[in-house]
Scaffold this motif. Structure first.
Motif, PDB file in Angstrom:
ATOM      1  N   SER A  31      -1.885  -5.045 -23.849  1.00 35.16           N
ATOM      2  CA  SER A  31      -0.643  -5.438 -23.184  1.00 35.16           C
ATOM      3  C   SER A  31      -0.607  -6.926 -22.873  1.00 35.16           C
ATOM      4  CB  SER A  31      -0.476  -4.648 -21.887  1.00 35.16           C
ATOM      5  OG  SER A  31      -1.534  -4.961 -21.000  1.00 35.16           O
ATOM      6  N   LEU A  32       0.580  -7.382 -22.535  1.00 34.80           N
ATOM      7  CA  LEU A  32       0.781  -8.719 -21.992  1.00 34.80           C
ATOM      8  C   LEU A  32       1.002  -8.560 -20.495  1.00 34.80           C
ATOM      9  CD1 LEU A  32       3.312 -10.181 -24.585  1.00 34.80           C
ATOM     10  CD2 LEU A  32       0.867 -10.672 -24.415  1.00 34.80           C
ATOM     11  N   VAL A  33       0.423  -9.447 -19.708  1.00 33.18           N
ATOM     12  CA  VAL A  33       0.607  -9.386 -18.261  1.00 33.18           C
ATOM     13  C   VAL A  33       0.913 -10.768 -17.707  1.00 33.18           C
ATOM     14  CG1 VAL A  33      -0.922  -7.386 -17.948  1.00 33.18           C
ATOM     15  CG2 VAL A  33      -1.839  -9.684 -17.709  1.00 33.18           C
ATOM     16  N   LEU A  34       1.657 -10.793 -16.628  1.00 31.01           N
ATOM     17  CA  LEU A  34       1.838 -11.999 -15.829  1.00 31.01           C
ATOM     18  C   LEU A  34       1.007 -11.801 -14.573  1.00 31.01           C
ATOM     19  CD1 LEU A  34       5.663 -12.598 -16.138  1.00 31.01           C
ATOM     20  CD2 LEU A  34       3.888 -14.220 -16.779  1.00 31.01           C
ATOM     21  N   HIS A  35      -0.035 -12.611 -14.418  1.00 33.20           N
ATOM     22  CA  HIS A  35      -0.905 -12.521 -13.255  1.00 33.20           C
ATOM     23  C   HIS A  35      -1.221 -13.921 -12.755  1.00 33.20           C
ATOM     24  CE1 HIS A  35      -2.746  -8.225 -13.672  1.00 33.20           C
ATOM     25  NE2 HIS A  35      -1.472  -8.218 -13.353  1.00 33.20           N
ATOM     26  N   ARG A  36      -1.697 -13.987 -11.522  1.00 35.30           N
ATOM     27  CA  ARG A  36      -2.040 -15.250 -10.894  1.00 35.30           C
ATOM     28  C   ARG A  36      -3.483 -15.624 -11.240  1.00 35.30           C
ATOM     29  NH1 ARG A  36       1.034 -17.602  -7.390  1.00 35.30           N
ATOM     30  NH2 ARG A  36       2.170 -15.686  -6.949  1.00 35.30           N
ATOM     31  N   VAL A  37      -3.719 -16.919 -11.498  1.00 39.17           N
ATOM     32  CA  VAL A  37      -5.062 -17.427 -11.802  1.00 39.17           C
ATOM     33  C   VAL A  37      -5.869 -17.477 -10.507  1.00 39.17           C
ATOM     34  CG1 VAL A  37      -6.375 -19.422 -12.639  1.00 39.17           C
ATOM     35  CG2 VAL A  37      -4.211 -18.810 -13.731  1.00 39.17           C
ATOM     36  N   ARG A  38      -7.041 -16.856 -10.533  1.00 36.20           N
ATOM     37  CA  ARG A  38      -7.967 -16.907  -9.396  1.00 36.20           C
ATOM     38  C   ARG A  38      -8.906 -18.101  -9.561  1.00 36.20           C
ATOM     39  NH1 ARG A  38      -7.524 -14.042  -4.995  1.00 36.20           N
ATOM     40  NH2 ARG A  38      -9.711 -13.583  -4.972  1.00 36.20           N
ATOM     41  N   TRP A  39      -9.463 -18.260 -10.755  1.00 39.82           N
ATOM     42  CA  TRP A  39     -10.295 -19.409 -11.077  1.00 39.82           C
ATOM     43  C   TRP A  39     -10.302 -19.602 -12.581  1.00 39.82           C
ATOM     44  CZ3 TRP A  39     -14.218 -18.204 -14.362  1.00 39.82           C
ATOM     45  CH2 TRP A  39     -14.731 -16.919 -14.323  1.00 39.82           C
ATOM     46  N   CYS A  40     -10.603 -20.812 -13.000  1.00 40.54           N
ATOM     47  CA  CYS A  40     -10.681 -21.129 -14.428  1.00 40.54           C
ATOM     48  C   CYS A  40     -11.688 -22.264 -14.584  1.00 40.54           C
ATOM     49  CB  CYS A  40      -9.303 -21.543 -14.953  1.00 40.54           C
ATOM     50  SG  CYS A  40      -9.226 -21.637 -16.742  1.00 40.54           S
ATOM     51  N   ASP A  41     -12.648 -22.061 -15.485  1.00 37.29           N
ATOM     52  CA  ASP A  41     -13.675 -23.095 -15.673  1.00 37.29           C
ATOM     53  C   ASP A  41     -13.441 -23.929 -16.929  1.00 37.29           C
ATOM     54  OD1 ASP A  41     -14.516 -21.584 -17.831  1.00 37.29           O
ATOM     55  OD2 ASP A  41     -16.419 -20.984 -16.931  1.00 37.29           O
ATOM     56  N   GLY A  42     -12.278 -23.801 -17.530  1.00 36.86           N
ATOM     57  CA  GLY A  42     -11.966 -24.569 -18.729  1.00 36.86           C
ATOM     58  C   GLY A  42     -12.105 -23.770 -20.007  1.00 36.86           C
ATOM     59  N   SER A  43     -12.917 -22.706 -19.998  1.00 39.06           N
ATOM     60  CA  SER A  43     -13.040 -21.869 -21.185  1.00 39.06           C
ATOM     61  C   SER A  43     -12.790 -20.393 -20.867  1.00 39.06           C
ATOM     62  CB  SER A  43     -14.418 -22.034 -21.823  1.00 39.06           C
ATOM     63  OG  SER A  43     -15.424 -21.635 -20.912  1.00 39.06           O
ATOM     64  N   VAL A  44     -12.954 -20.010 -19.612  1.00 37.20           N
ATOM     65  CA  VAL A  44     -12.749 -18.629 -19.166  1.00 37.20           C
ATOM     66  C   VAL A  44     -11.952 -18.667 -17.868  1.00 37.20           C
ATOM     67  CG1 VAL A  44     -13.914 -16.534 -18.365  1.00 37.20           C
ATOM     68  CG2 VAL A  44     -14.914 -17.861 -20.212  1.00 37.20           C
ATOM     69  N   CYS A  45     -11.011 -17.723 -17.743  1.00 32.37           N
ATOM     70  CA  CYS A  45     -10.197 -17.630 -16.527  1.00 32.37           C
ATOM     71  C   CYS A  45     -10.251 -16.212 -15.969  1.00 32.37           C
ATOM     72  CB  CYS A  45      -8.735 -17.954 -16.831  1.00 32.37           C
ATOM     73  SG  CYS A  45      -8.451 -19.642 -17.349  1.00 32.37           S
ATOM     74  N   ALA A  46     -10.209 -16.111 -14.650  1.00 34.44           N
ATOM     75  CA  ALA A  46     -10.096 -14.817 -13.982  1.00 34.44           C
ATOM     76  C   ALA A  46      -8.708 -14.732 -13.364  1.00 34.44           C
ATOM     77  CB  ALA A  46     -11.162 -14.661 -12.914  1.00 34.44           C
ATOM     78  N   LEU A  47      -8.065 -13.591 -13.562  1.00 36.29           N
ATOM     79  CA  LEU A  47      -6.698 -13.380 -13.094  1.00 36.29           C
ATOM     80  C   LEU A  47      -6.657 -12.187 -12.161  1.00 36.29           C
ATOM     81  CD1 LEU A  47      -4.900 -13.595 -16.548  1.00 36.29           C
ATOM     82  CD2 LEU A  47      -5.469 -15.475 -15.008  1.00 36.29           C
ATOM     83  N   ARG A  48      -5.568 -12.100 -11.408  1.00 33.30           N
ATOM     84  CA  ARG A  48      -5.350 -10.946 -10.544  1.00 33.30           C
ATOM     85  C   ARG A  48      -3.859 -10.854 -10.243  1.00 33.30           C
ATOM     86  NH1 ARG A  48      -7.883 -10.249  -4.515  1.00 33.30           N
ATOM     87  NH2 ARG A  48      -6.767  -8.344  -3.971  1.00 33.30           N
ATOM     88  N   GLY A  49      -3.335  -9.650 -10.303  1.00 34.40           N
ATOM     89  CA  GLY A  49      -1.961  -9.439  -9.876  1.00 34.40           C
ATOM     90  C   GLY A  49      -1.878  -9.674  -8.379  1.00 34.40           C
ATOM     91  N   ASP A  50      -0.741 -10.113  -7.902  1.00 30.40           N
ATOM     92  CA  ASP A  50      -0.609 -10.467  -6.489  1.00 30.40           C
ATOM     93  C   ASP A  50      -1.038  -9.358  -5.548  1.00 30.40           C
ATOM     94  OD1 ASP A  50       0.174 -13.029  -6.872  1.00 30.40           O
ATOM     95  OD2 ASP A  50       2.269 -12.717  -6.342  1.00 30.40           O
TER      96      ASP A  50
END
Length: 113
Positions: free
Chosen positions: A33-52
Motif C-alpha cells: 500500500s501507499l500511506v501518508l504518515h509523519r516522519v519520526r526520524w530519518c538518518d539520510g538513508s532510512v526513515c521511521a514513520l508513524r501515523g498520527d
C-alpha cells in the motif's frame, strides 16, 4: 492520519529534493500500500514513520521508498495550506486507534487498525 487528514481529503504531494525532516507528513510505499504518515526520524538513508494516532512506529523504510511530502490538501472545495490542515496527533485520535485495535483483537481480526 486522522485528525490531520479526513475521509475525502485529497493530498497534494511534492517530490523529495532532500531527506524529510521529523514532523513532516510524507507519502511512502509499503509492500502492499501507499500511506501518508509523519516522519519520526530519518538518518539520510532510512526513515521511521508513524501515523498520527497509531500505536507503534512503522518498520524503518529506505529513503527510496519515500515518494514525496504532503504540502496541501483539498478538502471539499477549498485548497488548504499546511498550517490549516496539519493539526498533528490528538489524544482523542490515539484513544480511537487503541479502541479499534482492541475491538479487532476481540473479533479475532488481525492487521493494522
Amino acid at each position: 492520519m486522522w485528525p490531520s487528514l479526513r475521509a475525502g481529503d485529497v493530498a497534494e504531494v511534492e517530490p523529495l529534493v532532500e531527506a524529510p525532516r521529523p514532523g513532516e507528513v510524507v507519502l511512502a510505499r509499503f509492500e502492499s500500500s501507499l500511506v501518508l504518515h509523519r516522519v519520526r526520524w530519518c538518518d539520510g538513508s532510512v526513515c521511521a514513520l508513524r501515523g498520527d494516532n497509531g500505536g507503534m512506529e512503522d518498520p524503518p523504510l529506505p529513503l527510496v521508498r519515500i515518494l514525496g511530502r504532503a504540502r496541501r490538501v483539498r478538502r471539499g472545495g477549498a485548497l488548504l495550506e499546511m498550517d490549516r490542515w496539519d493539526v498533528g496527533p490528538r489524544r482523542l485520535g490515539r484513544w480511537r486507534a487503541t479502541l479499534k485495535r482492541q475491538v479487532a483483537a476481540w473479533l479475532g481480526r488481525t492487521g493494522r487498525a
